[in-house]
Motif scaffolding. Structure first.
Motif, PDB file in Angstrom:
ATOM      1  N   GLN A  79       0.830  -1.197   0.000  1.00  0.00           N
ATOM      2  CA  GLN A  79       0.000   0.000   0.000  1.00  0.00           C
ATOM      3  C   GLN A  79       0.869   1.254   0.000  1.00  0.00           C
ATOM      4  O   GLN A  79       1.020   1.917   1.024  1.00  0.00           O
ATOM      5  N   THR A  85      -4.217   1.809  -3.384  1.00  0.00           N
ATOM      6  CA  THR A  85      -4.956   0.696  -3.983  1.00  0.00           C
ATOM      7  C   THR A  85      -4.308   0.191  -5.265  1.00  0.00           C
ATOM      8  O   THR A  85      -4.936  -0.577  -6.002  1.00  0.00           O
ATOM      9  N   THR A  88      -3.994  -3.839  -5.500  1.00  0.00           N
ATOM     10  CA  THR A  88      -5.304  -4.493  -5.566  1.00  0.00           C
ATOM     11  C   THR A  88      -5.981  -4.198  -6.903  1.00  0.00           C
ATOM     12  O   THR A  88      -6.624  -5.073  -7.480  1.00  0.00           O
TER      13      THR A  88
END
Length: 117
Positions: A79, A85, A88
Motif C-alpha cells: 500500500q 490501492t 489491488t
C-alpha cells in the motif's frame, strides 16, 4: 550418465506439465516454449546433469510458491502512500482482462486517452 540426463529431462518436463496456464496470452505459453526446447534436443544445449536438475528444482520451487511462503509480503509494502490501492487494482485488472469483450477494451482505451474517471 545418459540415464541421469534422461531423468533430469523428465523432471523438467513433469514440472512444466504442472505449470499454470497464462490467461492473458493463451496463444503463447511459457511451458510450451520450454517443453519444445527440452524435447527437441537429445542434450539440452550443453548443460550438465547437475545443471538440469538445478533447473528442475527451480521450476518446482516456483510452482510450489516456495519464495512467497518463505518471504511473505506484509505491512505497508503493498500500500504505497502515493496510490494505496495500486496493487489491488492491478490484480483485479489482470483477473478481468481475459474476459473483456472488444467493446470493453475499446472503452478502456478511450478512457485512458480522455482521462475520464
Amino acid at each position: 550418465m545418459a540415464k541421469s540426463a534422461v531423468s533430469a529431462r523428465n523432471h523438467i518436463l513433469r514440472a512444466l506439465s504442472k505449470w499454470p496456464q497464462d490467461a492473458i496470452r493463451p496463444q503463447v505459453q511459457f511451458q510450451d516454449v520450454l517443453r519444445k526446447r527440452f524435447e527437441s534436443k537429445p542434450t539440452s544445449g550443453g548443460l550438465s546433469d547437475q545443471e538440469e536438475l538445478k533447473q528442475a528444482n527451480a521450476l518446482y520451487s516456483l510452482i510450489g510458491n516456495r519464495y512467497k511462503k518463505k518471504y511473505p509480503i506484509t505491512g505497508t509494502l503493498l500500500q504505497p502512500k502515493s496510490n494505496p490501492t495500486y496493487f489491488t487494482d492491478l490484480v483485479r485488472e489482470l483477473q478481468e482482462a481475459p474476459n473483456r469483450s472488444w467493446l470493453d477494451r475499446f472503452m478502456l482505451r478511450i478512457k485512458g486517452v480522455v482521462r475520464m474517471k
